[in-house]
Design a protein around this motif. Structure first.
Motif, PDB file in Angstrom:
ATOM      1  N   TYR A 134     -16.147  -6.603   6.801  1.00 20.89           N
ATOM      2  CA  TYR A 134     -15.908  -5.184   7.645  1.00 20.89           C
ATOM      3  C   TYR A 134     -17.274  -4.396   7.603  1.00 20.89           C
ATOM      4  N   VAL A 137      -6.936  -2.039   5.448  1.00 15.54           N
ATOM      5  CA  VAL A 137      -8.299  -1.834   5.954  1.00 15.54           C
ATOM      6  C   VAL A 137      -8.271  -1.585   7.580  1.00 15.54           C
ATOM      7  N   ASP A 138      -7.634  -2.560   7.979  1.00 16.65           N
ATOM      8  CA  ASP A 138      -7.491  -2.593   9.507  1.00 16.65           C
ATOM      9  C   ASP A 138      -6.718  -1.410   9.815  1.00 16.65           C
ATOM     10  N   PHE A 140      -9.722   1.572   9.984  1.00  9.72           N
ATOM     11  CA  PHE A 140     -10.485   1.339  10.996  1.00  9.72           C
ATOM     12  C   PHE A 140      -9.914   1.935  12.093  1.00  9.72           C
TER      13      PHE A 140
END
Length: 70
Positions: free
Chosen positions: A14, A50-51, A54
């Motif tokens: 990332y 985390v995905d 974002f």
């Protein structure tokens, strides 16, 4: 089964700061997901969290090759 990634894997996968203070700043300032700890010195992140983070971020950049009128 829940999977986690290490800081090294997070940095490779990332566009996040590579330093510990930088990641800590993102957690405090931008609401980046807080890590889970396997032990005192091993932070782990959930790729799903985390995905999601974002995806939830605003996208203020135009698509590549598109010139804004102005």
């Amino acid at each position: 089964m829940v999977t986690f990634i290490t800081r090294h894997q997070l940095i490779e996968a990332y566009p996040v700061p590579s330093s510990r203070p930088g990641l800590s700043r993102w957690v405090k300032k931008y609401g980046f997901p807080k890590p889970y700890y396997a032990n005192h010195n091993t932070p782990l992140w959930s790729p799903d969290e985390v995905d999601s983070w974002f995806i939830s971020r605003p996208n203020n950049h135009p698509e590549p090759g598109v010139i804004a009128n102005g």
